[in-house]
Enzyme design. Structure first.
Site, PDB file in Angstrom:
ATOM      1  N   CYS A  89       0.831  -1.205   0.000  1.00 17.48           N
ATOM      2  CA  CYS A  89       0.000   0.000   0.000  1.00 17.48           C
ATOM      3  C   CYS A  89       0.864   1.254   0.000  1.00 17.48           C
ATOM      4  CB  CYS A  89      -0.950  -0.003   1.189  1.00 17.48           C
ATOM      5  SG  CYS A  89      -0.123   0.001   2.801  1.00 17.48           S
ATOM      6  N   HIS A 334      -1.662   1.473   7.511  1.00 17.57           N
ATOM      7  CA  HIS A 334      -2.077   1.347   6.119  1.00 17.57           C
ATOM      8  C   HIS A 334      -1.958   2.715   5.462  1.00 17.57           C
ATOM      9  CE1 HIS A 334      -4.253   0.079   2.579  1.00 17.57           C
ATOM     10  NE2 HIS A 334      -5.165   1.020   2.770  1.00 17.57           N
TER      11      HIS A 334
END
EC number: 3.4.19.12
Length: 530
Positions: A89, A334
């Site tokens: 990510c 994230h």
């Protein structure tokens, strides 16, 4: 210590390159040392600025400014989402911010570089050109980033997004240079990448005893902001340019009066970049703790108060991308980003998911990296699209806007398809590895204390879903044929990140960035009395 390293540690504002040097500067410095300067120098502040400005054009122009496209080549609508191949990510969020950087995207779509590149393999500019072209010409689709984009950096686990961002920018800067020859730093500062992201700091020390002035000019590609005591980006910038008193044990050894004396040190922006990368220092090198406080950032930012020259009008920048880290520390989290398409609409780019977002939602994030572009640059690109002057991105009249990877590969050998290329990966890994890159960074900085952040698990009610991830249930269970990671993950059972679904937060893991401190290299100074 190598000169080519992106971060050399020490004082962050001087963390990219060594100091400007030239025969003119050497001569001026020698002349000042030979003569006794009056208390008030005949050289005005404007004269000193002009002297420094004249140094840069003397360097060999490796990427002349006229090479930058004058009109927009980007499609107006948002492009493709990026598939998360497991702990990637941070790669996807960084690539999306670069893809929607107007000057960089327009240059890539003009194919100026690939038409003259002779490296064929291991060229980051050619690899980025292929990626940006595919991403912008495949709206509504999900594409896989090329393995070559993170070769030598990705090690099968989540890394810091800002480190990868600057690793990529540095690789593109080096790709602008001819071959592998040693090039002086003033020439490096004329590359395409420095034209887009680069500017110059001025560090001025004024002796309070004889009023002698020492000016040092240093290039930058990004600006790191301490947010421990700041509630907004403007406050962090004000703290950055606030004069620092040097006295007592920290007294300044003046090169004019040749004695230790109290002095005042001021850091200002001497020249401004087309695109500003502002990094909010949220993580600690020692504990990995994160400052989870909200730091306000505006949609429009006036940088004039932080410039060396204060007698000009406003210098307005507009926000076009925000890189966000969701999580509690550098050990988990994230990454995703918000980008502004050419049409003016904001979108949340969360791996494969692309959703429309409001400006209110964009400005309410706990941002990690902010991307600003000069307002005049943004308006010029936007006007060319609104007037219907968008050129063909691939340079052929009948080329379809959604060019396939095979077509790009046939156009130029540098443009590799996203499939694995063992030779390219091997060479890229040999040229620059994460361990070697990080070895060049000093680790002696301290960072802010830890504060727990609450992570929201739902999208705002005003978000419109453009398209959902095709891999929302994870590749491990539903796509066994894609178990082999695109970015050369370990053969042992990897940890796969899943794209964030509506109402579901992606797995939080990995590590985040290290803060950048201040660089205290020796400086070549130009001494002037006032």
């Amino acid at each position: 210590m190598e000169e080519d390293s992106l971060y050399l540690g020490g004082e962050w504002q001087f963390n990219h390159f060594s100091k400007l040097t030239s025969s003119r500067l050497d001569a001026a410095f020698a002349e000042i040392q030979r003569t006794s300067l009056p208390e008030k120098s005949p050289l005005s502040c404007e004269t000193r600025v002009d002297l420094c400005d004249d140094l840069v054009p003397e360097a060999r122009q490796l990427a002349p400014r006229e090479k930058l496209p004058l009109s927009s080549r980007r499609p107006a609508a948002v492009g493709a989402g990026l598939q998360n191949m497991g702990n990637t990510c941070y790669v996807n969020a960084s690539l999306q911010c670069l893809t929607y950087t107007p000057p960089l995207a327009n240059y890539m779509l003009s194919r100026e570089h690939s038409q003259t590149c002779h490296r064929h393999k291991g060229c980051m500019l050619c690899t980025m050109q292929a990626h940006i072209t595919r991403a912008l010409h495949n709206p509504g689709h999900v594409i896989q980033p090329s393995q070559a984009l993170a070769a030598g950096f990705h090690r099968g686990k989540q890394e810091d997004a800002h480190e990868f961002l600057m690793f990529t920018v540095d690789a593109m800067k080096k790709a602008c240079l001819p071959g592998h020859k040693q090039v002086d730093h003033p020439s490096k500062d004329t590359t395409l990448i420095h034209q887009i992201f680069g500017g110059y700091w001025r560090s001025q020390i004024k002796c309070l005893h004889c009023h002698g002035i020492s000016d040092t000019f240093d290039p930058y590609l990004d600006i790191a902001l301490d947010i421990q005591a700041a509630q907004s980006v403007q406050q962090a910038l004000e703290q950055l340019v606030k004069p620092e008193e040097l006295n007592g044990e920290n007294a300044y050894h003046c090169g004019v009066c040749l004695q230790r004396a109290p002095a005042s040190k001021t850091l200002t922006l001497h020249t401004s970049a087309k695109v500003l990368i502002l990094v909010l220092k949220r993580f600690s090198d020692v504990t990995g703790n994160k400052i989870a406080k909200n730091v306000q950032y505006p949609e429009c930012l006036d940088m004039q108060p932080y410039m060396s020259q204060q007698n000009t009008g406003p210098l307005v920048y507009v926000l076009y991308a925000v890189l966000v880290h969701a999580g509690w520390s550098c050990h988990n989290g994230h990454y995703f980003s918000y980008v502004k398409a050419q049409e003016g609409q904001w979108y949340k780019m969360d791996d494969a998911e692309v959703t429309a977002a409001s400006i209110t939602s964009v400005l309410s994030q706990q941002a990690y990296v902010l991307f600003y572009i000069q307002k005049s640059e943004w308006e010029r690109h936007s006007e060319s699209v609104s007037r219907g002057r968008e050129p063909r991105a691939l340079g052929a009249e009948d080329t379809d806007r959604r060019a396939t990877q095979g077509e790009l590969k046939r156009d130029h050998p540098c443009l590799q398809a996203p499939e694995l290329d063992e030779h390219l990966v091997e060479r890229a890994t040999q040229e620059s590895t994460l361990d070697r890159w990080k070895f060049l960074q000093e680790q002696n900085k301290t960072k802010p204390e830890f504060n727990v952040r609450k992570v929201e698990g739902t999208l705002p009610p005003d978000v419109l879903v453009i398209h959902q991830s095709k891999y929302k249930c994870g590749m491990k269970n539903h796509h066994p044929e894609q178990q082999s990671s695109l970015l050369n993950l370990s053969s042992s059972t990897p940890t796969h990140q899943e794209s964030m679904n509506t109402g579901t937060l992606a797995s939080l893991r990995g590590r985040a960035r290290r803060s950048k401190g201040k660089n205290k290299h020796s400086k070549r100074a130009l001494l002037v009395c006032q």
